[in-house]
Design an enzyme around this catalytic site. Structure first.
Site, PDB file in Angstrom:
ATOM      1  N   GLY A 167       1.421   4.349   1.637  1.00  0.00           N
ATOM      2  CA  GLY A 167       2.156   4.854   2.798  1.00  0.00           C
ATOM      3  C   GLY A 167       3.128   3.836   3.359  1.00  0.00           C
ATOM      4  N   CYS A 168       2.732   2.586   3.305  1.00  0.00           N
ATOM      5  CA  CYS A 168       3.565   1.509   3.833  1.00  0.00           C
ATOM      6  C   CYS A 168       4.793   1.279   2.956  1.00  0.00           C
ATOM      7  CB  CYS A 168       2.751   0.225   3.945  1.00  0.00           C
ATOM      8  SG  CYS A 168       1.236   0.416   4.916  1.00  0.00           S
ATOM      9  N   SER A 169       4.609   1.392   1.643  1.00  0.00           N
ATOM     10  CA  SER A 169       5.694   1.126   0.696  1.00  0.00           C
ATOM     11  C   SER A 169       6.580   2.332   0.419  1.00  0.00           C
ATOM     12  CB  SER A 169       5.120   0.638  -0.640  1.00  0.00           C
ATOM     13  OG  SER A 169       4.555  -0.643  -0.491  1.00  0.00           O
ATOM     14  N   LEU A 177       7.967   1.196   5.697  1.00  0.00           N
ATOM     15  CA  LEU A 177       8.994   0.162   5.561  1.00  0.00           C
ATOM     16  C   LEU A 177      10.324   0.747   5.093  1.00  0.00           C
ATOM     17  CD1 LEU A 177       9.996  -2.755   5.656  1.00  0.00           C
ATOM     18  CD2 LEU A 177       8.890  -3.133   3.439  1.00  0.00           C
ATOM     19  N   THR A 202       0.851  -1.183   0.000  1.00  0.00           N
ATOM     20  CA  THR A 202       0.000   0.000   0.000  1.00  0.00           C
ATOM     21  C   THR A 202       0.895   1.245   0.000  1.00  0.00           C
ATOM     22  OG1 THR A 202      -0.188  -0.060   2.402  1.00  0.00           O
ATOM     23  CG2 THR A 202      -1.929  -1.167   1.142  1.00  0.00           C
TER      24      THR A 202
END
Length: 159
Positions: A48-50, A54, A46
């Protein structure tokens, strides 16, 4: 009531990708006798996560590990295949990519996120914690959208 600082991590099983496929990892084994930085994301791949969450841990992994942390782990309510592919796509070789496929561990922490409005079902809230010998010493849950209190840089300040 969600888990808080001073609480023990609940016993349970997560999965990682092993040589022969998805492999169970017990939370007791993961956290006992170790200092672990665990951060959770609503979903692998997703935005924001990518793009932010992370990558911050990937870039700072050496500094985090040098500060006495035994393991950096990223958790999501995704399966081990997805978490493995996402870790490889993000060059997360120093980060344990944990799958909570059914969300059981997330539910035990009471940190679930209802993502049905986005077509995502049950997910994890975005958070980061420091766990020492199975006890939570720092817990930063994001109050809304964005990556701030759970960012690698914020956790590094707490180490």
């Amino acid at each position: 009531m969600s888990i808080s600082v001073g609480d023990k991590i609940p016993s349970g099983k997560l999965q990682v990708m092993g040589e022969n496929g998805p492999t169970p990892v017990s939370t007791d084994e993961l956290f006992s006798g170790k200092k672990v930085v665990l951060f959770a994301v609503p979903g692998a791949f997703t935005p924001g996560c990518s793009m932010t969450h992370l990558p911050g841990y990937v870039v700072n992994a050496d500094k985090i590990l040098a500060s006495g942390v035994d393991t950096i782990a990223c958790l999501s309510v995704n399966d081990a295949f997805v978490m493995d592919a996402w870790g490889k796509a993000q060059n997360a070789e120093h980060i344990m990519m944990l799958a909570d496929g059914n969300g059981d561990f997330t539910k035990a922490l009471d940190l679930e996120l209802d993502g049905r409005g986005f077509g995502m079902g049950l997910r994890s809230q975005r958070y980061a914690m420091i766990v020492e010998n199975g006890t939570i010493t720092t817990l930063n849950v994001e109050p809304g959208a964005g990556v701030d209190v759970s960012a690698a840089e914020t956790i590094m300040e707490a180490l």
